[in-house]
Design a protein around this motif. Structure first.
Motif, PDB file in Angstrom:
ATOM      1  N   ALA A  19     -39.005  -4.549  -1.633  1.00 19.81           N
ATOM      2  CA  ALA A  19     -38.459  -5.874  -1.373  1.00 19.81           C
ATOM      3  C   ALA A  19     -39.570  -6.902  -1.523  1.00 19.81           C
ATOM      4  N   ALA A  25     -36.092  -8.440   1.737  1.00 20.69           N
ATOM      5  CA  ALA A  25     -36.516  -7.712   2.935  1.00 20.69           C
ATOM      6  C   ALA A  25     -35.375  -7.639   3.945  1.00 20.69           C
ATOM      7  N   VAL A  28     -32.943  -4.893   3.007  1.00 18.89           N
ATOM      8  CA  VAL A  28     -33.405  -3.554   3.374  1.00 18.89           C
ATOM      9  C   VAL A  28     -33.190  -3.315   4.864  1.00 18.89           C
ATOM     10  N   ASP A  31     -29.497  -2.634   5.855  1.00 12.63           N
ATOM     11  CA  ASP A  31     -28.872  -1.382   5.412  1.00 12.63           C
ATOM     12  C   ASP A  31     -29.109  -0.351   6.506  1.00 12.63           C
ATOM     13  N   GLN A  34     -29.846   3.539   6.231  1.00 14.62           N
ATOM     14  CA  GLN A  34     -31.077   3.999   5.586  1.00 14.62           C
ATOM     15  C   GLN A  34     -32.274   3.668   6.461  1.00 14.62           C
ATOM     16  N   VAL A  36     -36.217   2.324   7.185  1.00 13.98           N
ATOM     17  CA  VAL A  36     -37.014   1.204   6.684  1.00 13.98           C
ATOM     18  C   VAL A  36     -38.478   1.612   6.725  1.00 13.98           C
ATOM     19  N   LEU A  47     -41.043  -3.842   1.728  1.00 16.71           N
ATOM     20  CA  LEU A  47     -40.148  -2.968   2.477  1.00 16.71           C
ATOM     21  C   LEU A  47     -39.330  -2.141   1.515  1.00 16.71           C
ATOM     22  N   THR A  48     -38.977  -0.939   1.951  1.00 15.05           N
ATOM     23  CA  THR A  48     -38.070  -0.107   1.172  1.00 15.05           C
ATOM     24  C   THR A  48     -37.341   0.838   2.104  1.00 15.05           C
ATOM     25  N   GLY A  49     -36.162   1.249   1.676  1.00 10.79           N
ATOM     26  CA  GLY A  49     -35.441   2.288   2.385  1.00 10.79           C
ATOM     27  C   GLY A  49     -35.488   3.597   1.640  1.00 10.79           C
ATOM     28  N   ASP A  50     -36.224   3.622   0.549  1.00 11.48           N
ATOM     29  CA  ASP A  50     -36.322   4.791  -0.325  1.00 11.48           C
ATOM     30  C   ASP A  50     -37.536   5.627   0.069  1.00 11.48           C
ATOM     31  N   CYS A 520     -35.785 -13.029   8.260  1.00  9.51           N
ATOM     32  CA  CYS A 520     -35.383 -11.694   8.715  1.00  9.51           C
ATOM     33  C   CYS A 520     -35.203 -11.601  10.227  1.00  9.51           C
TER      34      CYS A 520
END
Length: 531
Positions: A19, A25, A28, A31, A34, A36, A47-50, A520
């Motif tokens: 992100a 951001a 992410v 979600d 998922q 963070v 940031l990522t949820g992966d 955020c």
């Protein structure tokens, strides 16, 4: 200790798999199914949820939080016992403001709602429960059972109707002590399981604002009340035996500063106190009673704070009154939708007028609080209507009642002849009691004028409301749910719980030293959600 990390536009990663903007951001973080990960790599921060991206060579995970869908908030036992999807309840609003339509809609959406039976005549309670059972067949819901020390017949009638319609849960509110009727309801739902342990068929959610009242519901029913019910053949000896082995309530709601009846206690103080009392009783007797939070719950941040303090569930009230399914009038919903956090006041209650009990009401757009306080001052100063000075009485009849007080008394007699004849019998020979009933005519009808939207009685609207309404309005400003015409009870429940999960993950990241962009900081509804 993680070094505090500020995620801002200048520092965000240039990698498309992270992100790179505050909006991204936020996506992410929102979600909730998922995790963070806060990542630093050669290109910057993001940031990522992966999880795959988080494990890349050269990436450093600065902080992480797991998935947190709304159904994971609160106590699993609340969801299981009540057969709902989230640890959230839309509490009762008296006089049918928590309408059959509202409760049935919530039930179909997997959310517990409580029918606002308090203050309704038996025929309307009967019809309301029948409608809910018909429109939400097999779905769980609750019915409000309000303590009515001046009208015991109403309490008895509500229990009888709940039994007739097979209501499996009541929300007991405004109780100062246990009464035979709430004990009777609890006991009549008890049976012995194969192992001899009590099986609970009638659940009780006790809404309280004092520790001493909470303790009454955290323990079994007192033996004298059980004995009296057995002697009166209202429960069996076996039911009394089982009732002595279970607490009076499955859930105790700590009701802080709220609309309607309230002690105006701060939620962090009251919730902590009730949790302490619950834990002490549990250590002593082992009764597993859940504790929820109500009063001031109108935003995701408030709900998240309650869960963080240990609440097993949260309860909303005032905010549901502005929703399309409520029994409130369109005119009042507009007033509620414009309310701020300081637009409430205290006024004498109708059902506990003689005791000097107040309710919290909307001040904006109505003169009811001032007029109701004036009536109570007259009640305190005089021994009967005849003692009120002639000019004061004439002013009351002209500006408040808009009719002669003798006419009001005639209407009062006719009303209680159908509802509770004992009220009139108790006023015979007691001028002060008669004066109280006359003044209660205005206090009682004022909420009805509001619910019906009577145009020439706007100045007399009694609208039960707490500061949560103003907080909710501020949160929803600029979103699809800002207009009250678009607020549904299920959408509001959905977004408060999603937002609470969002805020809880945000708090976990902050505790790891992560500071996020202002974009955020707050969950914002982007769509109406489920109906």
């Amino acid at each position: 200790m993680v070094t505090p990390t500020v995620l801002d536009i200048a520092a965000l990663s240039r990698d498309d798999r992270l992100a790179r903007t505050p909006d991204a951001a936020y996506g992410v973080l929102a979600d909730l199914d998922q995790p963070v990960y806060v990542i630093r790599d050669a290109t910057g921060l993001g940031l990522t949820g992966d999880g795959g991206v988080a494990r890349r060579t050269g990436s450093v995970v600065l902080a992480a939080v797991p998935p947190l869908p709304p159904r994971q908030l609160g106590a699993a036992g609340f969801r299981h016992d009540h057969g709902v999807e989230v640890a959230y309840q839309a509490g009762a609003m008296a006089h049918g403001l928590a309408s059959p339509e509202m409760v049935a809609t919530l039930a179909r959406g997997g959310v517990l709602g409580s029918f606002g039976a308090a203050g309704l005549v038996a025929a309307k309670v009967d019809a309301g429960l029948a409608r809910i059972a018909r429109e939400a067949a097999g779905r769980p819901f609750a019915c409000n059972l309000i303590h009515s020390p001046s009208e015991p017949a109403m309490e008895r009638s509500t229990v009888d109707l709940c039994l007739r319609h097979g209501v499996r849960c009541v929300e007991a509110s405004a109780f100062l002590e246990l009464t035979p009727e709430v004990v009777r309801y609890r006991a009549l739902g008890l049976t012995a399981g194969p192992d001899g342990r009590p099986r609970i068929g009638h659940r009780v959610i006790a809404k309280v604002s004092r520790a001493e009242v909470a303790e009454l519901f955290l323990r079994p029913a007192p033996e004298p009340l059980l004995r009296g019910l057995v002697e009166g053949r209202r429960i069996t000896a076996e039911q009394a035996r089982l009732a002595a082995r279970v607490p009076m309530a499955d859930d105790v709601t700590a009701e802080a500063d709220s609309g309607g009846h309230t002690d105006r206690r701060p939620m962090p103080v009251l919730l902590g106190e009730i949790l302490r009392v619950r834990d002490a009783v549990c250590v002593e007797h082992g009764y597993p009673v859940r504790v929820g939070a109500a009063g001031g719950i109108g935003t995701p941040t408030a709900a998240a704070a309650a869960f963080a303090m240990g609440a097993d569930y949260v309860v909303t009230g005032s905010v549901n009154q502005a929703c399309v399914e409520s029994g409130q009038s369109a005119a009042v919903k507009e007033l509620l939708g414009a309310a701020g956090v300081t637009d409430c006041d205290m006024a004498p209650s109708s059902d506990m007028f003689e005791l000097g009990v107040d309710v919290q009401v909307l001040r904006r757009g109505t003169m009811f609080p001032a007029r109701a306080r004036r009536l109570f001052e007259l009640y305190r100063r005089h021994d009967g209507i005849e003692d009120i000075p002639a000019d004061e009485r004439a002013n009351l009849e002209r500006t408040v009642f808009r009719r002669g007080l003798d006419e009001v008394w005639a209407d009062t007699v006719a009303y209680f002849a159908e509802r509770d004849p004992d009220q009139i019998a108790r006023a015979e020979g007691h001028p002060k009691r008669r004066m109280a009933l006359v003044f209660r005519w205005y206090l009682g009808l004022s909420s009805g004028w509001a619910a019906a939207g009577v145009p020439d009685r706007v100045a007399d609207y009694q609208v039960w409301c707490g500061a949560a309404m103003g907080a909710c309005n501020a949160w929803l400003r600029g979103t699809p749910l800002e207009p009250v015409q678009r607020r549904t009870v299920t959408a509001l429940a959905h977004h408060i719980m999603r937002g609470a999960a969002y805020q809880s993950r945000l708090a976990a990241l902050r505790s790891s030293g992560v500071s996020l962009p202002a974009r955020c900081s707050t969950y914002r509804p982007s769509e109406e959600g489920p109906r």
